[in-house]
Design an enzyme around this catalytic site. Structure first.
Site, PDB file in Angstrom:
ATOM      1  N   GLY A  55       1.226  -0.273  -6.812  1.00 18.17           N
ATOM      2  CA  GLY A  55       2.435  -1.024  -7.114  1.00 18.17           C
ATOM      3  C   GLY A  55       3.381  -0.946  -5.924  1.00 18.17           C
ATOM      4  N   GLN A 115      11.130  -1.357  -1.441  1.00 18.60           N
ATOM      5  CA  GLN A 115      10.318  -0.455  -0.607  1.00 18.60           C
ATOM      6  C   GLN A 115       9.959  -1.056   0.743  1.00 18.60           C
ATOM      7  OE1 GLN A 115       7.557   0.429  -4.068  1.00 18.60           O
ATOM      8  NE2 GLN A 115       7.579   2.384  -2.996  1.00 18.60           N
ATOM      9  N   CYS A 124       4.537   7.730  -5.289  1.00 16.76           N
ATOM     10  CA  CYS A 124       5.330   6.579  -4.859  1.00 16.76           C
ATOM     11  C   CYS A 124       5.155   6.428  -3.351  1.00 16.76           C
ATOM     12  CB  CYS A 124       6.804   6.822  -5.204  1.00 16.76           C
ATOM     13  SG  CYS A 124       7.885   5.462  -4.705  1.00 16.76           S
ATOM     14  N   LEU A 125       4.907   5.202  -2.898  1.00 15.26           N
ATOM     15  CA  LEU A 125       4.682   4.992  -1.460  1.00 15.26           C
ATOM     16  C   LEU A 125       5.919   5.356  -0.630  1.00 15.26           C
ATOM     17  CD1 LEU A 125       2.649   1.642  -1.521  1.00 15.26           C
ATOM     18  CD2 LEU A 125       1.779   3.953  -1.131  1.00 15.26           C
ATOM     19  N   HIS A 137       7.710   2.205 -13.551  1.00 23.10           N
ATOM     20  CA  HIS A 137       8.025   2.734 -12.215  1.00 23.10           C
ATOM     21  C   HIS A 137       8.556   1.611 -11.314  1.00 23.10           C
ATOM     22  CE1 HIS A 137       7.067   5.583  -8.747  1.00 23.10           C
ATOM     23  NE2 HIS A 137       7.252   4.433  -8.120  1.00 23.10           N
ATOM     24  N   GLU A 138       7.865   0.456 -11.320  1.00 20.15           N
ATOM     25  CA  GLU A 138       8.258  -0.639 -10.416  1.00 20.15           C
ATOM     26  C   GLU A 138       9.560  -1.304 -10.871  1.00 20.15           C
ATOM     27  OE1 GLU A 138       6.878  -0.616  -7.635  1.00 20.15           O
ATOM     28  OE2 GLU A 138       5.193   0.637  -8.263  1.00 20.15           O
ATOM     29  N   HIS A 173      12.375   0.658  -9.735  1.00 20.85           N
ATOM     30  CA  HIS A 173      12.687   0.390  -8.322  1.00 20.85           C
ATOM     31  C   HIS A 173      13.636  -0.808  -8.199  1.00 20.85           C
ATOM     32  CE1 HIS A 173      10.429   2.957  -5.593  1.00 20.85           C
ATOM     33  NE2 HIS A 173       9.302   2.756  -6.222  1.00 20.85           N
TER      34      HIS A 173
HETATM   35 ZN   LIG Z   1       7.592   3.825  -6.166  1.00 22.00          ZN
END
Ligand SMILES: [Zn+2]
Length: 169
Positions: free
Chosen positions: A45, A50, A92-93, A134-135, A138
């Site tokens: 995701g 991000q 998480c990236l 999660h997304e 964000h």
């Molecule tokens: Zn994330």
């Protein structure tokens, strides 16, 4: 084009995204770049914040590019129903090397627009439900460390500061 993924504590990560109102070629290109960026980092995701863009766009693909049917683009998404609880590990990236259990709803229904601006609804459970939550967090400027217990958050923030001081973050 592969975009640069920003890491915590880049301020844009805690900025709520603007609603998308233009559904044209520019948006389609941005979505394509987000998929390419996510696949290059082996993510499942990725949210616009991000890659430094505070807008309400996220891409999800639990198959990591193996199954085109699992490619999801959510524009201006909202969780419209949630039920149950799950407590599983997330990464998480924007937080490389950090993995921690986070409490989430077990099942959610989301309402979102596609790249053409058409509204649709999707149900998810287990990992897909976590990815949705999660997304969409964000897009609201909410990061998963703020969903952890206070103790785990401070341990992870300490780990990040250590990695920063060693030049590894
Ligand atoms: Zn994330």
């Amino acid at each position: 084009m592969i975009l640069k993924i920003v890491k915590y504590p880049e301020p844009v990560l805690q900025q709520a995204g603007q609603e998308i109102t233009e559904f044209g070629d520019e948006l389609r290109q941005f979505v394509a770049d987000m998929f390419e960026t996510m696949y290059a980092s082996q993510g499942i995701g990725l949210a616009a914040q991000q890659v430094g863009v505070p807008k309400r766009v996220t891409v999800i693909d639990l198959s990591q590019g193996q199954d085109p049917a699992q490619k999801l683009v959510l524009i201006n998404p909202k969780v419209i129903h949630r039920e149950g609880k799950q407590y599983e590990e997330e990464g998480c990236l924007s937080f490389p090397e950090i993995r921690e259990k986070v409490s989430r709803a077990a099942r959610v229904k989301v309402r979102a627009q596609n790249e053409k601006g058409e509204w649709f609804e999707l149900d998810g459970d287990e990992l897909l439900a976590r990815a949705f939550q999660h997304e969409i967090d964000h897009l609201d400027g909410v990061l998963f460390i703020f969903r952890m217990s206070a103790l785990k958050r401070s341990l992870n923030l300490r780990k990040i500061r250590k990695l920063q001081s060693e030049g590894k973050w």
